[in-house]
Design a protein around this motif. Structure first.
Motif, PDB file in Angstrom:
ATOM      1  N   ARG A 263      30.742  34.349  34.500  1.00 23.26           N
ATOM      2  CA  ARG A 263      30.546  35.310  33.411  1.00 23.26           C
ATOM      3  C   ARG A 263      30.649  36.742  33.932  1.00 23.26           C
ATOM      4  O   ARG A 263      31.191  37.623  33.251  1.00 23.26           O
ATOM      5  N   VAL A 264      30.119  36.994  35.120  1.00 15.83           N
ATOM      6  CA  VAL A 264      30.233  38.323  35.717  1.00 15.83           C
ATOM      7  C   VAL A 264      31.699  38.689  35.911  1.00 15.83           C
ATOM      8  O   VAL A 264      32.126  39.812  35.593  1.00 15.83           O
ATOM      9  N   LEU A 265      32.491  37.742  36.398  1.00 10.76           N
ATOM     10  CA  LEU A 265      33.923  38.009  36.585  1.00 10.76           C
ATOM     11  C   LEU A 265      34.621  38.241  35.245  1.00 10.76           C
ATOM     12  O   LEU A 265      35.539  39.072  35.152  1.00 10.76           O
ATOM     13  N   ASP A 266      34.186  37.536  34.209  1.00 13.12           N
ATOM     14  CA  ASP A 266      34.752  37.766  32.879  1.00 13.12           C
ATOM     15  C   ASP A 266      34.471  39.191  32.403  1.00 13.12           C
ATOM     16  O   ASP A 266      35.329  39.832  31.781  1.00 13.12           O
ATOM     17  N   VAL A 267      33.269  39.679  32.689  1.00 11.35           N
ATOM     18  CA  VAL A 267      32.934  41.051  32.307  1.00 11.35           C
ATOM     19  C   VAL A 267      33.845  42.032  33.044  1.00 11.35           C
ATOM     20  O   VAL A 267      34.396  42.964  32.443  1.00 11.35           O
ATOM     21  N   LEU A 268      34.042  41.811  34.342  1.00  7.98           N
ATOM     22  CA  LEU A 268      34.874  42.724  35.128  1.00  7.98           C
ATOM     23  C   LEU A 268      36.350  42.615  34.792  1.00  7.98           C
ATOM     24  O   LEU A 268      37.132  43.513  35.134  1.00  7.98           O
ATOM     25  N   ALA A 269      36.753  41.534  34.119  1.00  8.58           N
ATOM     26  CA  ALA A 269      38.147  41.407  33.692  1.00  8.58           C
ATOM     27  C   ALA A 269      38.528  42.502  32.707  1.00  8.58           C
ATOM     28  O   ALA A 269      39.710  42.851  32.562  1.00  8.58           O
ATOM     29  N   GLY A 271      37.467  45.570  33.030  1.00  6.63           N
ATOM     30  CA  GLY A 271      37.483  46.834  33.752  1.00  6.63           C
ATOM     31  C   GLY A 271      36.266  46.989  34.635  1.00  6.63           C
ATOM     32  O   GLY A 271      35.317  46.199  34.558  1.00  6.63           O
ATOM     33  N   PRO A 272      36.250  47.995  35.495  1.00 10.35           N
ATOM     34  CA  PRO A 272      35.120  48.227  36.392  1.00 10.35           C
ATOM     35  C   PRO A 272      33.822  48.445  35.612  1.00 10.35           C
ATOM     36  O   PRO A 272      33.827  48.936  34.474  1.00 10.35           O
ATOM     37  N   ALA A 273      32.708  48.077  36.243  1.00 14.60           N
ATOM     38  CA  ALA A 273      31.410  48.211  35.579  1.00 14.60           C
ATOM     39  C   ALA A 273      30.302  48.324  36.611  1.00 14.60           C
ATOM     40  O   ALA A 273      30.432  47.852  37.748  1.00 14.60           O
ATOM     41  N   THR A 274      29.209  48.944  36.217  1.00 12.88           N
ATOM     42  CA  THR A 274      28.011  49.015  37.058  1.00 12.88           C
ATOM     43  C   THR A 274      27.178  47.746  36.849  1.00 12.88           C
ATOM     44  O   THR A 274      27.346  47.035  35.846  1.00 12.88           O
ATOM     45  N   ILE A 310      36.062  39.276  46.575  1.00 13.40           N
ATOM     46  CA  ILE A 310      36.568  39.026  45.220  1.00 13.40           C
ATOM     47  C   ILE A 310      36.424  40.260  44.350  1.00 13.40           C
ATOM     48  O   ILE A 310      37.205  40.487  43.422  1.00 13.40           O
ATOM     49  N   VAL A 311      35.404  41.074  44.634  1.00 16.61           N
ATOM     50  CA  VAL A 311      35.257  42.358  43.956  1.00 16.61           C
ATOM     51  C   VAL A 311      35.096  43.438  45.028  1.00 16.61           C
ATOM     52  O   VAL A 311      34.752  43.151  46.176  1.00 16.61           O
ATOM     53  N   THR A 317      29.908  51.419  40.927  1.00 16.81           N
ATOM     54  CA  THR A 317      30.846  50.644  40.118  1.00 16.81           C
ATOM     55  C   THR A 317      31.502  49.532  40.929  1.00 16.81           C
ATOM     56  O   THR A 317      31.925  49.736  42.066  1.00 16.81           O
ATOM     57  N   PHE A 318      31.601  48.377  40.304  1.00 19.79           N
ATOM     58  CA  PHE A 318      32.272  47.222  40.904  1.00 19.79           C
ATOM     59  C   PHE A 318      33.552  46.936  40.133  1.00 19.79           C
ATOM     60  O   PHE A 318      33.592  47.046  38.904  1.00 19.79           O
ATOM     61  N   GLU A 319      34.577  46.510  40.886  1.00 17.22           N
ATOM     62  CA  GLU A 319      35.875  46.226  40.283  1.00 17.22           C
ATOM     63  C   GLU A 319      36.394  44.896  40.808  1.00 17.22           C
ATOM     64  O   GLU A 319      36.281  44.594  41.998  1.00 17.22           O
ATOM     65  N   ARG A 320      36.967  44.113  39.924  1.00 10.00           N
ATOM     66  CA  ARG A 320      37.547  42.828  40.319  1.00 10.00           C
ATOM     67  C   ARG A 320      38.886  43.069  41.008  1.00 10.00           C
ATOM     68  O   ARG A 320      39.758  43.747  40.465  1.00 10.00           O
ATOM     69  N   VAL A 321      39.047  42.504  42.214  1.00  7.41           N
ATOM     70  CA  VAL A 321      40.282  42.717  42.966  1.00  7.41           C
ATOM     71  C   VAL A 321      41.052  41.420  43.171  1.00  7.41           C
ATOM     72  O   VAL A 321      42.215  41.458  43.561  1.00  7.41           O
TER      73      VAL A 321
END
Length: 338
Positions: A263-269, A271-274, A310-311, A317-321
């Motif tokens: 679910r966290v990865l879905d949120v970051l899909a 865009g970046p988020a705190t 993975i991020v 801010t964290f971003e999915r990479v």
């Protein structure tokens, strides 16, 4: 209660009115003639809980002044809050893992360090200033610590003799740095007083419950793996009733955290988020202690993903990479536990 699967008499006292994970469970051992009367945890330092505990112990013919020893699972006030008061009446030693001992004993340096860490992290998580103020006010108003006891620290592996059984201190970090279970041999196999390492209905918070824990999710996953590998036949948790399949419950919590990571990865899909923004997507609006627990747990998951590459993180801010990560290496294989 006398349970044929235990082989000894165990006093169980449920303390109502406790916050967080529901009613606390306190355990009384050493009821046999000549045994060391031992209390595992104490409940919060508040009048209703004090009355509940006194009444519960009285059912077993034991008063505060007759407690010979207190074993604490961890430093949180809902487990340690009455330890100082009981010690004042009985003179009993209060044992707690060395990592949590300074907080239970009220060491000024440890308390100051924890407070500074908390303020630093809630800022790092991106928590808005007004919610920071709300959280800190709540924590100040809801202190349930009670008087501070003199504590006796120990390390993992220490044993405590109680009548005809030995309790082994088993380090179970994640929820706090020093969280410790107490394992013993029952008639049908090894059992454990698990504190908040394993709860029957809730998943113990990681990340917010103790900001001192480095790599909180990884530490807790290791603890869950240890519970499974140990093969406990029953767990006596710090809240509510016994867990009859500890390995299965531990496996369920591992699955829960894997789903939360997805679910966290879905949120970051998107865009970046705190961590604060991620927690809002996971948990919605937060109040009281959950203002701390929500972003703390989101951060624990983000930190776990960052360690795996993975991020990535830029400040708050964290971003999915990694668009298609393999999560298997991040979680223990618990297929044999269910």
């Amino acid at each position: 209660m006398t349970d044929p699967k235990l082989g000894f008499e165990l006093g169980v006292v449920s303390l109502g009115g406790s916050a967080f994970e529901g009613e606390n469970s306190v355990y009384l051992l050493g009821l046999e003639q000549g045994a060391t009367t031992t209390l595992v945890d104490t409940g919060v330092g508040a009048d209703p809980t004090r009355r509940d505990l006194r009444a519960g112990l009285d059912r077993y013919g034991v008063s505060f002044g007759e407690i010979d020893r207190i074993l604490l699972t961890h430093y949180h006030g809902d487990h340690s809050g009455l330890a100082g008061e009981i010690q004042a009446e009985s003179g009993c030693p209060v044992f707690v893992h060395e990592a949590d001992a300074p907080l239970v004993g009220g060491d000024p340096s440890a308390l100051s360090d924890q407070s500074e860490r908390l303020r630093r992290y809630i800022d790092v998580w991106g928590m808005p200033e007004d919610r920071q103020d709300e959280l800190l006010s709540f924590l100040d108003a809801s202190d349930v610590t009670g008087s501070r006891p003199d504590v006796t620290p120990f390390t993992a592996g220490k044993t405590f003799e109680v009548g005809n059984i030995d309790l082994e201190a088993v380090h179970m970090p994640g929820h706090t740095v020093g969280l410790t279970g107490y394992a013993f041999d029952g008639v049908d196999g090894e059992e454990v007083f698990s504190g908040d390492a394993l709860l029957p209905y809730y998943t113990p918070n990681v990340g917010g419950a103790d900001v001192r824990v480095e790599g909180a999710l990884e530490a807790y996953l290791d603890t869950l793996s240890g519970i499974i590998e140990r093969g406990f036949t029953r767990a006596w948790p710090g809240h509510r009733g016994p867990i009859v399949d500890p390995a299965g419950r531990a496996a369920d919590i591992v699955h829960h955290h894997r789903e939360r990571t997805e679910r966290v990865l879905d949120v970051l899909a998107s865009g970046p988020a705190t961590p604060w923004e991620v927690s809002a997507e996971l948990f919605g609006s937060l109040s009281s202690i959950h203002i701390l627990h929500g972003p703390g747990e989101a951060f624990a998951h983000l930190e776990h993903l960052e360690a795996a590459g993975i991020v990535s993180r830029d400040g708050r801010t964290f971003e999915r990479v990694d668009p298609d990560p393999d999560l298997d290496p991040l979680f223990p294989d618990v297929s044999g536990a269910v």
